[in-house]
Design an enzyme around this catalytic site. Sequence first.
Site, PDB file in Angstrom:
ATOM      1  N   PRO A   1     -50.287 -25.665  10.165  1.00 22.44           N
ATOM      2  CA  PRO A   1     -50.443 -25.105  11.511  1.00 22.44           C
ATOM      3  C   PRO A   1     -51.484 -23.991  11.539  1.00 22.44           C
ATOM      4  CG  PRO A   1     -48.123 -25.300  10.931  1.00 22.44           C
ATOM      5  CD  PRO A   1     -48.905 -25.588   9.684  1.00 22.44           C
TER       6      PRO A   1
ATOM      7  N   LYS B   1     -51.607 -17.033   9.767  1.00 24.39           N
ATOM      8  CA  LYS B   1     -50.655 -18.117   9.567  1.00 24.39           C
ATOM      9  C   LYS B   1     -49.322 -17.635   9.005  1.00 24.39           C
ATOM     10  CE  LYS B   1     -54.457 -21.380   8.902  1.00 24.39           C
ATOM     11  NZ  LYS B   1     -55.043 -22.448   8.065  1.00 24.39           N
TER      12      LYS B   1
END
Length: 269
Positions: free
Chosen positions: A2, A52
């Site tokens: 992601p 992240k």
Amino acid sequence: MPEGHVLHRLAAAHRERFAGRPVRVDSPQGKFADAAALLNGQPLEAAEAWGKHLFLGFAPVGWVHIHLGLYGKVAFGETPVPPPVGQIRLRLANDDHWSELRGPNTCALRTDEERAAVAARLGPDPLREDADPERAWRRVSASRSAIGTLLMDQAVIAGVGNIYRAEVLFRHGVAPHRPGRELDRATWTACWEDLVALMREGVRLGRIDTVRPEHTPEATGRPPRVDDHGGEVYVYRRAGQPCLVCEGPVATAKVAARNLFWCPRCQPR
């Protein structure tokens, strides 16, 4: 893995469901059980992302530091909490909501000092109000490394992944192989500001869209993109397909074990 907007959405989702209220914390899988026992019953006082990385603050106990990596997933639901199924590393619950974390690269309890040390290793995050783009510029402008590599370096910019890297360089006509020190300041500033805008849209929409209005399916009559990542993009995962601007073929190459995408015509070296 992601990209940064996903972690900021997860932080907001945790704040919305759990902030300011005592939380039941457990680790059905058992790998986080000792830390979960310390956190159980404590209120969630903060939830924030840096690149992240996700940090859930349970003062005075500490911070849950989560890095999803390639396989980590977070799911949310409304009570009652279902029986645990599979490998649930961390589960949070209150009277109204629950969340479950599976397969993260990192799930660890950190002190304030340890959380600060993690953040210190990261570059500025375009989605954070305290981001200092000057820090990233100093690294970029002094480096012989390719700008396509630098944008993926989390110590240079935190939160940018393969999609945002490819798309912002295309949008500004920058060849991904150009050394960072050959980038002029105006182009860098434009790229940074574009990342801020694009990633904020990613937070708002929950997907990555980078195509300008004049190149959307509605404007051009082309079919919408079909991809498990969603969103309309210029070059990412479009190798061999015609560029949406010049119609030349989109190129790809393996760089540092990641697929790089660009248009040789629109991004001349």
